[in-house]
Motif scaffolding. Structure first.
Motif, PDB file in Angstrom:
ATOM      1  N   ALA A 184       0.704  -1.171   0.097  1.00 12.11           N
ATOM      2  CA  ALA A 184      -0.053  -0.045  -0.080  1.00 12.11           C
ATOM      3  C   ALA A 184       0.841   1.322  -0.002  1.00 12.11           C
ATOM      4  N   ALA A 185       1.964   1.094   0.712  1.00 10.60           N
ATOM      5  CA  ALA A 185       2.751   2.375   0.764  1.00 10.60           C
ATOM      6  C   ALA A 185       3.197   2.968  -0.457  1.00 10.60           C
ATOM      7  N   SER A 186       3.658   1.932  -1.314  1.00 12.71           N
ATOM      8  CA  SER A 186       4.289   2.484  -2.716  1.00 12.71           C
ATOM      9  C   SER A 186       3.173   2.729  -3.781  1.00 12.71           C
ATOM     10  N   LEU A 187       1.767   3.021  -3.326  1.00 16.92           N
ATOM     11  CA  LEU A 187       0.816   2.903  -4.565  1.00 16.92           C
ATOM     12  C   LEU A 187       0.089   4.117  -3.910  1.00 16.92           C
ATOM     13  N   VAL A 188      -0.570   5.028  -4.994  1.00 18.14           N
ATOM     14  CA  VAL A 188      -1.243   6.029  -4.847  1.00 18.14           C
ATOM     15  C   VAL A 188      -2.755   5.713  -5.518  1.00 18.14           C
ATOM     16  N   ARG A 189      -3.695   6.301  -4.985  1.00 18.11           N
ATOM     17  CA  ARG A 189      -5.038   6.248  -5.431  1.00 18.11           C
ATOM     18  C   ARG A 189      -5.061   7.453  -6.409  1.00 18.11           C
ATOM     19  N   VAL A 190      -5.528   7.122  -7.820  1.00 15.93           N
ATOM     20  CA  VAL A 190      -5.588   8.293  -8.537  1.00 15.93           C
ATOM     21  C   VAL A 190      -7.007   8.469  -9.221  1.00 15.93           C
ATOM     22  N   ASP A 191      -7.675   9.630  -9.041  1.00 11.17           N
ATOM     23  CA  ASP A 191      -8.651   9.579  -9.779  1.00 11.17           C
ATOM     24  C   ASP A 191      -8.766   9.264 -11.374  1.00 11.17           C
ATOM     25  N   VAL A 192      -9.568   8.552 -11.889  1.00 12.12           N
ATOM     26  CA  VAL A 192      -9.622   8.130 -13.269  1.00 12.12           C
ATOM     27  C   VAL A 192      -9.929   9.589 -14.073  1.00 12.12           C
ATOM     28  N   GLN A 193     -10.655  10.475 -13.602  1.00 16.09           N
ATOM     29  CA  GLN A 193     -10.878  11.442 -14.441  1.00 16.09           C
ATOM     30  C   GLN A 193      -9.601  12.261 -14.631  1.00 16.09           C
ATOM     31  N   LEU A 194      -8.723  12.226 -13.646  1.00 12.62           N
ATOM     32  CA  LEU A 194      -7.497  13.077 -13.795  1.00 12.62           C
ATOM     33  C   LEU A 194      -6.567  12.116 -15.039  1.00 12.62           C
ATOM     34  N   LEU A 195      -6.609  10.948 -14.821  1.00 16.53           N
ATOM     35  CA  LEU A 195      -6.016  10.193 -15.554  1.00 16.53           C
ATOM     36  C   LEU A 195      -6.357  10.317 -16.975  1.00 16.53           C
ATOM     37  N   ASP A 196      -7.662  10.262 -17.467  1.00 19.30           N
ATOM     38  CA  ASP A 196      -8.334  10.617 -18.746  1.00 19.30           C
ATOM     39  C   ASP A 196      -7.777  12.042 -19.171  1.00 19.30           C
ATOM     40  N   ARG A 197      -7.891  12.984 -18.271  1.00 22.14           N
ATOM     41  CA  ARG A 197      -7.368  14.116 -18.557  1.00 22.14           C
ATOM     42  C   ARG A 197      -5.839  14.321 -19.069  1.00 22.14           C
ATOM     43  N   LEU A 198      -4.945  13.510 -18.159  1.00 27.44           N
ATOM     44  CA  LEU A 198      -3.498  13.393 -18.704  1.00 27.44           C
ATOM     45  C   LEU A 198      -3.486  12.555 -19.699  1.00 27.44           C
TER      46      LEU A 198
END
Lengths: 151, 870
Positions: free
Chosen positions: B303-317
């Motif tokens: 868990a420590a090396s993982l980040v939860r990212v919003d899918v929308q942010l990924l889509d934007r990227l």
């Protein structure tokens, strides 16, 4: 709350307005890519800084004759339901604050098809300002393409 | 409020993940009740949910989670052992929490559902809302469970279901429970009030009296079961009433029963599997999970090396990188025109960096397919139960990665295929036994990377597709005609299950067989640029093979031009490209309204893109030079005429907005290097628009044109030319005799020896107006040959080595068909009548027609040396 702000524009000889809160921006349209087989009310697609946006041919929606002399239209980019749509207009006007007491519901005289896109009008001293309903336009042109995916 | 919303959202996400893990843990525990790791992991997950729910003030979630936790606690301590009823109850707990989470998500509150039936069931095994109550009601609970388990055991042995079991077995049950009671009494004596533990089995009234201070719980719900009606399985009965639809009383399932905590109440007991045969078959559903795919108890470690990212942010990227790629392309293009050495190196660097960035962002969107597979073990377990089948699920390659949007897109089709495999594929255990297969069916999901694409196989070892049934159903539902079915190969018939409105289920079951589905599965897979194949063998099993691209965002495409507008065609659907020169290139046969392209041994429909897109009305000119793309959709091919064929490019696919989404002819648009847009053609949509697959027939294969004699013995599948004589008269002639199809102006027709003739390839060919000769009942008896302005459709036919011009109104199609299914054969030119392509069609024997019409072939003559012939 007896007044509202409208972003006004011209198409042919009609004076129209859209709620200013719905307008994202006004952009020049260099090129509209036509979409064959699409509803005639769809002008095509435009490249808005890398985003592909559907452009609505307002002239066709309001049943105005095509103007061969018209210069490149302006793109009024309007927000709807989390996304955007471009409405092609001839010329931009000012942002006006209009008094709701001057509001008339959609005039009966307007062609029935057109009435679907007009919520009403403001009796301004200089002209009649028609209020355009972007949702109505989007709903109608979207419906025109639905059910086409089946054979 | 905003802050608490944030917490709630996180709570919902985390709890759902926890529940998914729990599902798998429980399913695994059903197979192996001693997996302490799983038990601990399940316990922790529920505990977390309970804790968070308490913190965020969702008391009902907390209460139900607590109850589940209490059950797990007892499983851990060995006071309970996993049985199908216990795990059902646990699954109900999970489902209840899930539905509460859904309510919380939409309304922000827990809602009005109090889950009374579930609580009732929980109370019945002695788990109440108050921890104290739970403790004190443990004793009766132990007994009830033993009874339940024993009753199940006998059911299994006797092969009877929901039957009162004989007296002696009840006694046996009582003996065991009595034994267990003794031990439990001893072991629990410390935390249970003495008066509550005495005399439980004897009479209901006693218990009621003694339990007064406790929540009415065990008294009301359990006692009738235990004492008043000892024949009814106590636990099963009330739950079945509460949710009759949620479980089947028919459980060929076997129950693993711990031999009463008597032996060793505190340690994990050795389970005794009651079933007629040993080994795997003792469980109704067992699951083999790949390592680390799910339910790993040490889930927190990474868990420590993982980040939860919003899918929308990924889509934007993703979008931004797409833009960057386009901007890069433009700059590269510009710099190539300028010989500026200052520019070259930074542009190159920009080029490389952009590519790497793009790759990196694409990777962030990659998701293991195991993410959606996680839900499947539970699903399979439930389906298997509902259908009374025994199914194990094997998942291979869960770590295979593909784009997130694709993972989501294939989730539903996969579920559908698994359901189908259980419902239609895997046989009932009894039937499997008769067939000599293991009772337990097996479904295998296998994912792997295959040449830049992802291949997913769903294999079952069930009955295989029933060809005869498929044929029968397809005809019955009017999807194909009897004639078509006769000529279709086995694999074509398999494919017909993808036709809309197809279902072979004898009965519409809860799971599948509603006649919707397989066509939707196919459509959904094809929408994302994938394909689906079936491989099925009777009694061995069926494999569905899905091939999907790794990512949808960037695809290789060919750019074509049509009327000055550019279109992109995904390269995956392009088979080959041809440049046909007009005149000498006679590969395009212009058959009236149906132009076809002869390509090697195949006859392909050919359509013009500009015509299909209504960019021009001019029908295409067979004489002109044309560029042709041979495209495939599914297993079918067709040829598309375009103006120009350009480069192959990697394009960034951008979906249309919502407004144009309904258009099936395009799958989106892309931005070209110069900033202009190109529409991406949907090959399937174009084919459908052209009406090419109206009947969804297989391609015409090997319909070779032959100048051989028409005297062919018709026994096997043959190719037929179908032609209309007049609007309501249709004939078929063997294609083998057809030499050529021609359009000739009526002005070229001459008259000789009492019949119409035409000069063709240096011969005088007699004409036979089939319309006139055969269409006797029709009013249209005026021969077209008299009208000089008309153009005649001519089928040049070989009769005993001589050419005959058969005048028809129009050539319709070429099909393959078995003549054996003629409705009746009779003398005369019409050999029989049948239905082809949905129309009544006369099968014509041309040789007999020639006789009947007394056509006279001119004596062999030297062609006129001074006249050029056509």
């Amino acid at each position: 709350m007896t007044s509202r702000k409208l972003c006004t524009f011209h198409l042919d000889n009609i004076y129209l307005g859209v709620d200013v809160n719905r307008v994202q921006e006004v952009a020049k349209t260099d090129h509209v890519t036509g979409v064959p087989l699409a509803d005639p009310r769809i002008a095509g697609l435009i490249n808005l800084r890398g985003q592909i946006v559907t452009a609505v041919n307002l002239r066709e929606c309001l049943k105005r004759p095509a103007d061969p002399t018209a210069r490149k239209p302006l793109s009024l980019v309007v927000r709807y339901d989390g996304t955007i749509v471009s409405i092609l207009v001839d010329r931009m006007g000012d942002v006006l604050t209009v008094d709701d007491r001057l509001f008339l519901p959609a005039p009966d005289a307007v062609d029935h098809d057109v009435a679907k896109f007009i919520t009403g009008a403001y009796r301004l001293p200089q002209a009649l300002l028609l209020v355009l309903d972007p949702d109505g336009i989007v709903a109608h042109v979207t419906a025109a393409h639905m059910g086409r995916s089946s054979r | 409020m905003a802050g608490s919303d944030e917490f709630t959202k996180e709570f919902l996400t985390e709890s759902r993940e926890g529940l998914d893990r729990l599902d798998n843990d429980l399913v695994a525990l059903e197979t192996d009740p001693h997996d302490i790791g799983r038990l601990d992991s399940a316990f922790r997950a529920l505990h977390t949910i309970k804790g968070s729910a308490g913190f965020l003030d969702f008391p009902l979630v907390g209460e139900i989670a607590h109850a589940g936790e209490a059950i797990l606690q007892r499983l851990r301590s060995g006071q309970l052992s996993i049985s199908s009823s216990i795990s059902d109850l646990l699954f109900q707990v999970l489902d209840a929490i899930r539905s509460l989470l859904a309510t919380i998500e939409s309304t922000g509150k827990e809602g009005d559902d109090t889950f009374a039936p579930l609580k009732e069931d929980l109370r019945c095994i002695g788990i109440g809302e108050v921890p104290a109550a739970a403790t004190s009601s443990r004793k009766p609970d132990t007994q009830v469970l033993d009874l339940a388990s024993i009753s199940q055991e006998h059911k299994t042995r006797d092969e009877t279901i929901i039957e009162p079991f004989p007296e002696d077995q009840v006694e046996a049950g009582n003996r065991i429970s009595a034994a267990s009671r003794d031990v439990t009494e001893r072991s629990l004596a410390s935390d249970v009030p003495t008066d509550a533990t005495v005399d439980v089995p004897s009479t209901g009234s006693d218990v009621t009296a003694k339990h007064e201070p406790l929540p009415s719980v065990s008294a009301e719900t359990c006692n009738p079961a235990v004492t008043d009606e000892p024949r009814t399985p106590p636990l099963v009965a009330p739950t079945t009433d509460a949710h009759p639809e949620s479980r089947s009383p028919v459980l060929p399932a076997t129950v693993t029963l711990a031999p009463a905590p008597a032996a060793a109440p505190r340690s994990v007991p050795e389970p005794v599997a009651f079933s007629d045969s040993p080994g795997r078959e003792s469980t109704d559903s067992s699951f083999v999970l790949p390592r680390g795919s799910s339910g790993d108890s040490g889930g927190k470690s990474g868990a420590a090396s993982l980040v939860r990212v919003d899918v929308q942010l990924l889509d934007r990227l993703m979008n931004l990188v797409g833009e960057l790629v386009l901007a890069r392309n433009q700059i590269v293009e510009i710099s190539s025109y300028r010989a500026d050495s200052m520019l070259v190196s930074p542009v190159q660097r920009l080029n490389v960096l952009t590519s790497e960035l793009q790759e990196g962002v694409l990777k962030t969107r990659m998701q293991q397919i195991g993410v959606i597979w996680q839900r499947y073990p539970r699903m399979v377990r439930d389906f298997a139960r509902q259908t009374g089948k025994e199914v194990s699920l094997e998942l291979i390659g869960a770590e295979t990665e593909l784009d997130k949007s694709l993972v989501e897109a294939i989730a539903d089709p996969l579920i559908h295929l698994i359901r189908n495999a259980i419902d239609h594929g895997i046989e009932k255990p009894q039937l499997r036994k008769i067939k000599g297969k293991p009772r337990e069916g097996r479904i295998t999901l296998k994912a792997s990377h295959e040449s830049g694409q992802v291949q997913i196989e769903i294999t079952d070892n069930g009955a295989g597709l029933d060809i005869d049934k498929i044929r029968q159903k397809a005809i019955q539902r009017g999807l194909i005609s009897a004639e078509e079915s006769a000529i279709l190969s086995e694999s074509d018939l398999h494919d017909s299950i993808f036709l809309p409105g197809f279902s072979t289920a004898d009965q519409i079951s809860n799971l599948s067989g509603r006649g919707v589905g397989m066509d939707v599965v196919k459509t959904n897979i094809e929408r994302i640029g994938g394909t689906i194949e079936i491989d099925s063998r009777k009694d061995i099993g069926t494999t569905f093979r899905l091939t999907v691209p790794l990512t949808l965002a960037i695809i290789p495409a060919l750019i074509v031009t049509c009327h000055g507008q550019r279109f992109a065609i995904p390269r995956s659907s392009v088979m080959e490209m041809l440049s046909l020169h007009g005149g000498q290139d006679r590969r395009i046969e212009h058959l009236h309204d149906t132009p076809v392209l002869r390509l090697r041994d195949e006859v392909l429909s050919i359509v013009s893109l500009s015509q299909q897109l209504r960019m021009s009305d001019a029908s295409f000119d067979a004489g002109a030079d044309v560029k042709v793309m041979v495209l495939k959709t599914g297993s079918r091919q067709f040829a598309l005429i375009v103006d120009e064929i350009g480069n192959s490019e990697e394009i960034v696919v951008k979906p249309f907005g919502r407004i144009l989404e309904g258009m099936s002819e395009y799958s989106g648009a892309t931005i070209m290097g110069d900033g202009s847009l190109a529409l991406i053609l949907d090959v399937r949509g174009i084919a459908q628009r052209a009406g090419l697959f109206a009947v969804d027939r297989p391609l015409l294969q090997s319909a070779t044109y032959s100048t051989e004699s028409a005297e062919t013995q018709v026994t096997e599948v043959e190719s037929w030319l179908i032609a209309d004589l007049c609007p309501r008269r249709r004939i078929a002639v063997p294609l083998a005799g057809v030499i050529h199809l021609e359009q000739v102006p009526a002005a070229k027709v001459e008259f000789s020896d009492g019949q119409f003739v035409i000069q063709y390839r240096g011969e005088i060919v007699p004409l036979l107006d089939a319309s006139r000769f055969l269409a006797m009942s029709e009013a249209d008896n005026e021969s077209k040959m008299m009208d000089q302005a008309k153009t005649l459709s001519l089928v040049v036919y070989s009769v005993n080595g001589r050419m005959l011009g058969l005048v028809v109104q129009s050539v319709v199609d070429i099909i393959e068909w078995t003549a054996a299914t003629l409705i009746q054969a009779r003398p005369g030119p019409i050999r029989g009548t049948t239905v082809m392509l949905g129309r009544v069609t006369d099968v014509v024997d041309v040789a007999r027609l020639v006789q009947a019409a007394s056509v006279r072939f001119p004596m062999a003559t030297q062609a006129d040396p001074f006249q050029t012939t056509d």
